[in-house]
Enzyme design. Structure first.
Site, mmCIF file in Angstrom:
data_model
loop_
_atom_site.group_PDB
_atom_site.id
_atom_site.type_symbol
_atom_site.label_atom_id
_atom_site.label_comp_id
_atom_site.label_asym_id
_atom_site.label_seq_id
_atom_site.Cartn_x
_atom_site.Cartn_y
_atom_site.Cartn_z
ATOM 1 N N ARG A 68 2.708 7.801 -22.798
ATOM 2 C CA ARG A 68 1.755 7.927 -21.684
ATOM 3 C C ARG A 68 1.135 6.581 -21.311
ATOM 4 N NH1 ARG A 68 -1.392 11.915 -23.767
ATOM 5 N NH2 ARG A 68 -2.932 10.390 -24.394
ATOM 6 N N TYR A 122 -8.110 8.651 5.444
ATOM 7 C CA TYR A 122 -7.002 9.612 5.307
ATOM 8 C C TYR A 122 -7.591 10.981 4.920
ATOM 9 C CZ TYR A 122 -2.680 11.452 3.149
ATOM 10 O OH TYR A 122 -1.598 12.204 2.786
ATOM 11 N N ASP A 194 -8.576 1.354 0.783
ATOM 12 C CA ASP A 194 -7.214 1.877 0.910
ATOM 13 C C ASP A 194 -6.448 0.880 1.769
ATOM 14 O OD1 ASP A 194 -4.866 3.169 1.685
ATOM 15 O OD2 ASP A 194 -5.777 5.157 1.664
ATOM 16 N N LYS A 219 4.641 4.528 0.441
ATOM 17 C CA LYS A 219 4.916 4.039 1.799
ATOM 18 C C LYS A 219 5.781 2.772 1.747
ATOM 19 C CE LYS A 219 2.013 7.288 3.105
ATOM 20 N NZ LYS A 219 2.012 8.287 2.058
#
Ligand SMILES: Cc1ncc(COP(=O)(O)O)c(C=O)c1O
Length: 401
Positions: A68, A122, A194, A219
């Site tokens: 992890r 967003y 962001d 993206k």
């Protein structure tokens, strides 16, 4: 250390070198190395002895401890992203952009705190503030993306974080980030951005005084519409809080997806240049049409955000909006469904062009979206822009039919 730790290197070179540390790409027993950090898949890590197990600190970032906590494939991507961002201490990776945003806010806010959230954020970012964050006892105030230094009037004693997104989702307002950051610093409030639209190539956020920068790697970094991931990159002062929260939340990313992201990252500079050039060609063509109301693209000279964009950004990516003058919902649907090179779909930043209808009036609360014309968002891909323009011409014909 990889070669891209050298701060004299330019961004395109750093993209090529990033995260390729010899200890991750080479094995002296095999007499050489490979170009890309291999995919290390792991849950269990085996130790030589109990003494070795005890000695391996929990907080290590680049020593194998437990799956992890990552393997060299994960660390290579995190390092490459950190190296792209002057002033950064480290990068944490999350399974999506939304997960990165939520984890960042959870790490930096506590019950009783106040958050200033940009009104053009967003939509799922807003959903987190209005949902889990509210239940957690954090109060959110939405602010006008064009507030600039006026943000000072919205800061309360309990304000701990100002969240920015520039240009804004769907509506592409450009925020005066230096003015907001200056106020935030003077008042001891952290800032988080962001930065998915610009990436550090077009706006190195930490160098502009932002404390934490987030990207949906889904993206432009991935660039091929086949993997999801998000990142938070932070200054030395904030990094320990983010890392501690990330360890507690336990979100892990797959090394296979990290390899895809690393592959995308190597070509980010050339792809962004092409996205920018094609999007500008399409935006300028649209702006000259009588059946277009407005083109929402900050690199166009007439755009309201152009002056601040030109001052702060070194370029534009391929995502922008435009309105269909005097049309309606049915006209917008005919327009979209007549296109053959633009897929109808969410997300953006991939090699293929996409289109979606957008309705900001339904989302805003601090500001009012008054434009009556239907709005669309285009993600311009890597096709020849002449083919895209011919396709859009078909859309206008169908709209008018
Ligand atoms: C500006 C912005 N931020 C964050 C996200 C969320 O990223 P992800 O889809 O990787 O969760 C998106 C996704 O469309 C976005 O457009």
């Amino acid at each position: 250390m990889s070669k891209s730790d050298d701060d004299s290197l330019r961004p395109a070179t750093k993209l090529v070198q990033g995260g390729r540390r010899p200890e991750w790409t080479g094995d002296p027993r095999l007499g050489g190395g490979v170009v890309n950090p291999p995919v290390w898949r792991a849950s269990t890590i085996l130790y030589d002895s109990i003494a070795d197990l005890k000695a391996r600190g929990h907080a290590t970032h680049d020593k194998l401890y437990y799956g992890r906590r990552g393997t060299p494939t994960v660390w290579a991507l995190a390092d490459a992203l950190t190296e792209m961002e002057p002033g950064a201490e480290g990068t944490l990776l999350y399974p999506s952009g939304v997960a990165a945003n939520s984890a960042g806010m959870l790490a930096l806010l506590a019950p009783g705190d106040h958050l200033l959230m940009v009104d053009s954020a967003y939509e799922p970012t807003r959903a987190f503030c209005n949902g889990l964050l509210k239940r957690y006892g954090v109060d959110t105030t939405y602010y006008d993306p064009l507030v600039g230094a006026g943000i000072a009037e919205l800061i309360r004693p309990e304000t701990k974080l100002i969240f920015l997104e520039s240009p804004g989702s769907l509506t592409f307002e450009v925020q005066d980030i230096p003015a907001i950051v200056a106020v935030a610093r003077a008042r001891g409030v952290l800032t988080m951005l962001d930065n998915t639209w610009a990436t550090p190539l077009l706006f190195p956020a930490l160098a502009h005084g932002v404390d934490v920068t987030m990207m949906s790697l889904t993206k432009y970094v991935g660039g091929h519409s086949d993997a999801m991931m998000g990142s938070l990159t932070a200054t030395k002062a904030v990094w320990p809080r983010l890392r501690s929260a990330a360890y507690q939340l336990g979100q892990a990313v797959s090394p296979d997806d990290c390899a895809l992201m690393l592959r995308g990252l190597r070509t980010l500079d050339v792809r962004l240049a092409r996205h920018q050039a094609s999007a500008l060609a399409v935006a300028e063509w649209l702006a000259a049409r009588a059946d277009v109301g407005r083109v929402l693209h900050p690199a166009l000279a007439g755009d309201p955000g152009h002056t601040i964009w030109a001052r702060d950004f070194t370029g534009a990516s391929g995502l922008f909006g435009f309105t269909l003058k005097g049309s309606d919902e049915a006209g917008r649907t005919r327009f979209i469904e007549a296109l053959s090179h633009f897929g109808i779909g969410f997300s953006w930043g991939g090699y293929e062009s996409l289109v979606v209808p957008s309705n900001p009036a339904d989302i805003r609360t601090a500001t009012v979206w008054t434009d009556p014309d239907p709005l669309l968002r285009l993600s311009i891909g890597l096709e020849d822009p002449a083919d895209l323009i011919a396709d859009l011409e078909r859309g206008f014909a169908a709209m008018a039919a």
